[in-house]
Write a protein that holds these residues in place. Sequence first.
Motif, PDB file in Angstrom:
ATOM      1  N   LEU A  36       0.801  -1.198  -0.066  1.00  0.00           N
ATOM      2  CA  LEU A  36      -0.034   0.031  -0.142  1.00  0.00           C
ATOM      3  C   LEU A  36       0.943   1.296  -0.063  1.00  0.00           C
ATOM      4  N   LYS A  37       0.686   2.084  -1.107  1.00  0.00           N
ATOM      5  CA  LYS A  37       1.514   3.300  -0.978  1.00  0.00           C
ATOM      6  C   LYS A  37       0.605   4.513  -0.296  1.00  0.00           C
ATOM      7  N   SER A  38       1.358   5.418  -0.050  1.00  0.00           N
ATOM      8  CA  SER A  38       0.439   6.703   0.213  1.00  0.00           C
ATOM      9  C   SER A  38      -0.298   7.266  -0.600  1.00  0.00           C
ATOM     10  N   LYS A  39      -1.595   8.098  -0.414  1.00  0.00           N
ATOM     11  CA  LYS A  39      -2.339   8.462  -1.219  1.00  0.00           C
ATOM     12  C   LYS A  39      -2.949   7.371  -2.271  1.00  0.00           C
ATOM     13  N   VAL A 133     -14.069  17.219   8.843  1.00  0.00           N
ATOM     14  CA  VAL A 133     -13.280  16.711   7.616  1.00  0.00           C
ATOM     15  C   VAL A 133     -14.407  15.692   7.126  1.00  0.00           C
ATOM     16  N   VAL A 134     -15.024  15.112   7.819  1.00  0.00           N
ATOM     17  CA  VAL A 134     -16.190  14.205   7.447  1.00  0.00           C
ATOM     18  C   VAL A 134     -17.629  14.783   7.429  1.00  0.00           C
ATOM     19  N   ASP A 135     -17.556  16.139   7.427  1.00  0.00           N
ATOM     20  CA  ASP A 135     -18.681  16.854   7.560  1.00  0.00           C
ATOM     21  C   ASP A 135     -19.808  16.342   8.568  1.00  0.00           C
ATOM     22  N   MET A 136     -19.324  16.057   9.689  1.00  0.00           N
ATOM     23  CA  MET A 136     -20.086  15.895  10.666  1.00  0.00           C
ATOM     24  C   MET A 136     -20.084  16.606  11.911  1.00  0.00           C
ATOM     25  N   LEU A 188     -16.170   9.889   0.272  1.00  0.00           N
ATOM     26  CA  LEU A 188     -15.282  10.455   1.486  1.00  0.00           C
ATOM     27  C   LEU A 188     -14.226   9.831   1.531  1.00  0.00           C
ATOM     28  N   LEU A 189     -14.033   8.585   1.295  1.00  0.00           N
ATOM     29  CA  LEU A 189     -12.511   8.095   1.212  1.00  0.00           C
ATOM     30  C   LEU A 189     -11.691   8.387   0.018  1.00  0.00           C
ATOM     31  N   VAL A 190     -12.261   8.905  -1.115  1.00  0.00           N
ATOM     32  CA  VAL A 190     -11.466   9.531  -2.086  1.00  0.00           C
ATOM     33  C   VAL A 190     -10.976  10.950  -1.516  1.00  0.00           C
ATOM     34  N   ASP A 194      -7.126  12.154  -1.368  1.00  0.00           N
ATOM     35  CA  ASP A 194      -6.630  13.377  -2.081  1.00  0.00           C
ATOM     36  C   ASP A 194      -6.322  14.428  -1.135  1.00  0.00           C
ATOM     37  N   GLN A 195      -7.166  14.764  -0.220  1.00  0.00           N
ATOM     38  CA  GLN A 195      -7.053  16.058   0.615  1.00  0.00           C
ATOM     39  C   GLN A 195      -6.065  15.679   1.841  1.00  0.00           C
ATOM     40  N   ILE A 196      -5.923  14.494   2.377  1.00  0.00           N
ATOM     41  CA  ILE A 196      -5.218  14.040   3.623  1.00  0.00           C
ATOM     42  C   ILE A 196      -3.979  13.427   3.061  1.00  0.00           C
ATOM     43  N   GLY A 197      -4.090  12.988   2.005  1.00  0.00           N
ATOM     44  CA  GLY A 197      -2.865  12.047   1.586  1.00  0.00           C
ATOM     45  C   GLY A 197      -2.903  10.608   1.997  1.00  0.00           C
ATOM     46  N   LEU A 198      -4.096  10.192   2.829  1.00  0.00           N
ATOM     47  CA  LEU A 198      -3.935   8.789   3.624  1.00  0.00           C
ATOM     48  C   LEU A 198      -3.777   7.569   2.560  1.00  0.00           C
ATOM     49  N   GLY A 199      -3.116   6.693   2.811  1.00  0.00           N
ATOM     50  CA  GLY A 199      -3.110   5.237   2.266  1.00  0.00           C
ATOM     51  C   GLY A 199      -4.304   4.593   2.847  1.00  0.00           C
ATOM     52  N   ILE A 200      -5.308   3.970   2.245  1.00  0.00           N
ATOM     53  CA  ILE A 200      -6.492   3.197   2.666  1.00  0.00           C
ATOM     54  C   ILE A 200      -6.570   1.886   2.242  1.00  0.00           C
ATOM     55  N   ILE A 201      -6.803   1.025   3.146  1.00  0.00           N
ATOM     56  CA  ILE A 201      -7.024  -0.437   2.769  1.00  0.00           C
ATOM     57  C   ILE A 201      -8.472  -0.622   3.137  1.00  0.00           C
TER      58      ILE A 201
END
Length: 269
Positions: A36-39, A133-136, A188-190, A194-201
Amino acid sequence: MKHLNNTDSEKILVRVEDLWVKFNDHVVLKEINLKLKSKEILSIVGPNGGGKTTLIRAILGLIKPYRGKIEFDQCINYRKKGCIGYLPQRTQYDQNFPVNVEDVVSMSRYAQKGWWEKLNSEDKNIIFQALEVVDMIDYRSEHFSNLSGGQKQRVLIARALAVKPEMLILDEPSTGLDMVAQDNFYHLLVKLRDQIGLGIIMVSHDIGSVSLFIDRIACLKVKIHYHGKPENCIPSHALEEVFGKNVNFLYHDKECETCKKNHDHFIKS
């Protein structure tokens, strides 16, 4: 736990090499290789009992592999405080627990403190930012049980974000959500990528619903039968190995490339 040597241009957050997991004499996972890469959003798909949850539990350090290795970027050390945000299956928490939204997100900050410590201004700012960030943020005083399924998932993502992670691991996060809520959740995951640069599994059992939003996909049933970009047509033999025969998947990519290449939308195994 081993660490990777990375360059800034392509940071690999985690690399799994020749991973095997056995329970007693039963092989649950074998020959697992992925990274898994960043972003990047990586989706691990497969049938129930195929080893998806076992794989992420091994990555989290909750299961000791029989063979192979898991290497992390230097910034990630789940044995200390945070760096990996984790959202378990929805069946693993009480959705009616009597707390409000801000309390739920606060749990991840308390988990990093001693039992005698209170939240400080930095903690409260992190909680506020995660909800924003999650609009809550407008729901921070709302009772958690009063939220819709999609809203609850956003709050739980905020709780995972409040540990300030480099990567997120999500186990079947769209289970129980309707199609609109699923679509909103994947967007939201996208945004987090894109905005925070997270890697996501993200673990899923549904190829079709995630294919539009992810960067790479791994088809898993004991071993990985396909690992690549979702816009490439997954070989029929890989689908048959993972999901069995006579299974149809409705697949779309961003520009419907499968149509342009004269493929049917339905990939049949």
